[in-house]
Design a protein around this motif. Structure first.
Motif, PDB file in Angstrom:
ATOM      1  N   ASP A  13       4.385  19.254  19.603  1.00 17.80           N
ATOM      2  CA  ASP A  13       3.236  19.662  20.315  1.00 17.80           C
ATOM      3  C   ASP A  13       3.074  20.412  21.518  1.00 17.80           C
ATOM      4  O   ASP A  13       4.027  20.205  22.441  1.00 17.80           O
ATOM      5  CB  ASP A  13       2.626  18.210  20.807  1.00 17.80           C
ATOM      6  N   VAL A  14       2.251  21.168  21.694  1.00 21.87           N
ATOM      7  CA  VAL A  14       2.149  21.984  22.963  1.00 21.87           C
ATOM      8  C   VAL A  14       0.879  21.718  23.432  1.00 21.87           C
ATOM      9  O   VAL A  14      -0.199  21.748  22.825  1.00 21.87           O
ATOM     10  CB  VAL A  14       2.185  23.609  22.452  1.00 21.87           C
ATOM     11  N   SER A  15       0.949  21.456  24.804  1.00 23.37           N
ATOM     12  CA  SER A  15      -0.358  21.313  25.317  1.00 23.37           C
ATOM     13  C   SER A  15      -0.557  21.656  26.887  1.00 23.37           C
ATOM     14  O   SER A  15       0.494  21.873  27.440  1.00 23.37           O
ATOM     15  CB  SER A  15      -0.617  19.706  25.601  1.00 23.37           C
ATOM     16  N   ASP A  16      -1.859  21.952  27.158  1.00 25.26           N
ATOM     17  CA  ASP A  16      -2.020  22.284  28.629  1.00 25.26           C
ATOM     18  C   ASP A  16      -2.287  21.223  29.550  1.00 25.26           C
ATOM     19  O   ASP A  16      -2.533  21.406  30.640  1.00 25.26           O
ATOM     20  CB  ASP A  16      -3.220  23.498  28.557  1.00 25.26           C
ATOM     21  N   ASP A  17      -2.327  20.137  29.039  1.00 21.25           N
ATOM     22  CA  ASP A  17      -2.276  18.917  29.908  1.00 21.25           C
ATOM     23  C   ASP A  17      -1.181  18.763  30.849  1.00 21.25           C
ATOM     24  O   ASP A  17       0.042  18.877  30.580  1.00 21.25           O
ATOM     25  CB  ASP A  17      -2.558  17.596  29.011  1.00 21.25           C
ATOM     26  N   GLU A  18      -1.360  18.632  32.140  1.00 18.40           N
ATOM     27  CA  GLU A  18      -0.608  18.419  32.950  1.00 18.40           C
ATOM     28  C   GLU A  18       0.100  17.214  33.537  1.00 18.40           C
ATOM     29  O   GLU A  18       1.076  16.941  34.309  1.00 18.40           O
ATOM     30  CB  GLU A  18      -0.912  19.282  34.325  1.00 18.40           C
ATOM     31  N   ASP A  19      -0.277  16.237  32.918  1.00 23.13           N
ATOM     32  CA  ASP A  19       0.257  14.583  33.071  1.00 23.13           C
ATOM     33  C   ASP A  19       1.856  14.698  32.714  1.00 23.13           C
ATOM     34  O   ASP A  19       2.174  14.893  31.438  1.00 23.13           O
ATOM     35  CB  ASP A  19      -0.682  13.701  32.141  1.00 23.13           C
ATOM     36  N   PRO A  20       2.505  14.324  33.516  1.00 30.75           N
ATOM     37  CA  PRO A  20       3.842  14.389  33.516  1.00 30.75           C
ATOM     38  C   PRO A  20       4.087  13.501  32.399  1.00 30.75           C
ATOM     39  O   PRO A  20       5.580  13.441  31.880  1.00 30.75           O
ATOM     40  CB  PRO A  20       4.815  13.786  34.691  1.00 30.75           C
ATOM     41  N   GLU A  21       3.346  12.372  32.021  1.00 34.24           N
ATOM     42  CA  GLU A  21       3.927  11.241  30.654  1.00 34.24           C
ATOM     43  C   GLU A  21       3.139  11.536  29.525  1.00 34.24           C
ATOM     44  O   GLU A  21       3.080  10.986  28.667  1.00 34.24           O
ATOM     45  CB  GLU A  21       3.343   9.941  31.382  1.00 34.24           C
ATOM     46  N   PHE A  22       2.758  12.955  29.361  1.00 35.30           N
ATOM     47  CA  PHE A  22       2.128  13.257  28.196  1.00 35.30           C
ATOM     48  C   PHE A  22       3.032  13.212  26.965  1.00 35.30           C
ATOM     49  O   PHE A  22       2.503  12.573  25.999  1.00 35.30           O
ATOM     50  CB  PHE A  22       1.328  14.738  28.460  1.00 35.30           C
ATOM     51  N   GLY A  23       4.145  13.693  27.074  1.00 34.95           N
ATOM     52  CA  GLY A  23       5.108  13.706  25.941  1.00 34.95           C
ATOM     53  C   GLY A  23       5.295  12.106  25.621  1.00 34.95           C
ATOM     54  O   GLY A  23       5.289  11.855  24.237  1.00 34.95           O
ATOM     55  N   PRO A  24       5.775  11.364  26.596  1.00 35.55           N
ATOM     56  CA  PRO A  24       5.922   9.953  26.099  1.00 35.55           C
ATOM     57  C   PRO A  24       4.721   9.349  25.603  1.00 35.55           C
ATOM     58  O   PRO A  24       4.728   8.449  24.643  1.00 35.55           O
ATOM     59  CB  PRO A  24       6.407   9.209  27.240  1.00 35.55           C
ATOM     60  N   LYS A  25       3.399   9.915  26.009  1.00 33.04           N
ATOM     61  CA  LYS A  25       2.417   9.178  25.359  1.00 33.04           C
ATOM     62  C   LYS A  25       2.113   9.480  23.932  1.00 33.04           C
ATOM     63  O   LYS A  25       1.690   8.682  23.085  1.00 33.04           O
ATOM     64  CB  LYS A  25       0.899   9.511  26.181  1.00 33.04           C
ATOM     65  N   ILE A  26       2.565  10.568  23.577  1.00 33.89           N
ATOM     66  CA  ILE A  26       2.377  11.085  22.326  1.00 33.89           C
ATOM     67  C   ILE A  26       3.382  10.284  21.149  1.00 33.89           C
ATOM     68  O   ILE A  26       3.225  10.154  20.152  1.00 33.89           O
ATOM     69  CB  ILE A  26       2.614  12.718  22.045  1.00 33.89           C
ATOM     70  N   ALA A  27       4.540  10.162  21.867  1.00 31.80           N
ATOM     71  CA  ALA A  27       5.667   9.517  21.232  1.00 31.80           C
ATOM     72  C   ALA A  27       5.241   8.049  20.978  1.00 31.80           C
ATOM     73  O   ALA A  27       5.362   7.513  19.977  1.00 31.80           O
ATOM     74  CB  ALA A  27       7.112   9.737  21.936  1.00 31.80           C
ATOM     75  N   GLU A  28       4.561   7.581  21.756  1.00 30.04           N
ATOM     76  CA  GLU A  28       4.139   6.046  21.700  1.00 30.04           C
ATOM     77  C   GLU A  28       2.907   5.892  20.486  1.00 30.04           C
ATOM     78  O   GLU A  28       3.038   5.039  19.702  1.00 30.04           O
ATOM     79  CB  GLU A  28       3.476   5.501  23.174  1.00 30.04           C
ATOM     80  N   LEU A  29       2.060   6.863  20.536  1.00 29.81           N
ATOM     81  CA  LEU A  29       1.130   7.029  19.546  1.00 29.81           C
ATOM     82  C   LEU A  29       1.805   7.096  18.192  1.00 29.81           C
ATOM     83  O   LEU A  29       1.498   6.168  17.236  1.00 29.81           O
ATOM     84  CB  LEU A  29       0.209   8.074  19.509  1.00 29.81           C
ATOM     85  N   HIS A  30       2.949   7.737  17.865  1.00 26.35           N
ATOM     86  CA  HIS A  30       3.682   7.797  16.842  1.00 26.35           C
ATOM     87  C   HIS A  30       4.452   6.538  16.550  1.00 26.35           C
ATOM     88  O   HIS A  30       4.249   6.037  15.451  1.00 26.35           O
ATOM     89  CB  HIS A  30       4.750   9.027  16.558  1.00 26.35           C
ATOM     90  N   ARG A  31       4.943   5.971  17.540  1.00 24.96           N
ATOM     91  CA  ARG A  31       5.653   4.760  17.331  1.00 24.96           C
ATOM     92  C   ARG A  31       4.673   3.749  16.794  1.00 24.96           C
ATOM     93  O   ARG A  31       4.962   3.153  16.114  1.00 24.96           O
ATOM     94  CB  ARG A  31       6.225   4.239  18.597  1.00 24.96           C
TER      95      ARG A  31
END
Length: 133
Positions: free
Chosen positions: A90-108
């Motif tokens: 995923d590539v995003s312009d969201d600057e939240d430093p926790e954005f990647g872990p949030k995506i991973a959590e959705l998959h989990r």
């Protein structure tokens, strides 16, 4: 905005008809999932993958809608058994430093709610990215 990208390489025994069915399923996802703003599905150039898809999704709520939509579930059940290797990112312009872990959590969470899907993912020979279990 989130650009959800996937790249796939089919097993050697996949027929052209099976491959086209998977691509048709991916296109249908783009057409029917409300949170998908735009999409591209087609040949993957510049690597050792055969096909790819990009889905543009507004935010994490839309990403979740995309993940659990019946059209996406259908694509997974048709396509994952035919895949030798898949990579998602995923590539995003969201600057939240926790954005990647949030995506991973959705998959989990998705795999937790859908054990049949989780079994398909765990059976893949190679899977890399946020969607990898």
């Amino acid at each position: 905005m989130i650009h959800h990208i996937l790249r796939m390489k089919a097993r050697a025994d996949v027929t052209p008809e099976q491959a086209e069915e998977v691509l048709s399923c991916l296109r249908e996802q783009g057409r029917v999932i409300p949170s998908v703003r735009s999409f591209t599905v087609g040949r993957d150039y510049g690597g050792d993958y055969q096909w790819g898809a990009v889905f543009m999704i507004e935010d994490l709520d839309g990403y979740w809608e995309y993940l659990v939509h019946p059209a996406h579930a259908h694509t997974d059940r048709v396509g994952l058994p035919l895949v030798e290797r898949i990579e998602t990112y995923d590539v995003s312009d969201d600057e939240d430093p926790e954005f990647g872990p949030k995506i991973a959590e959705l998959h989990r969470r998705r795999y937790e709610q859908d054990p049949e899907l989780a079994a398909l993912v765990f059976a893949l020979p190679q899977f890399a990215g946020h969607g990898a279990a």
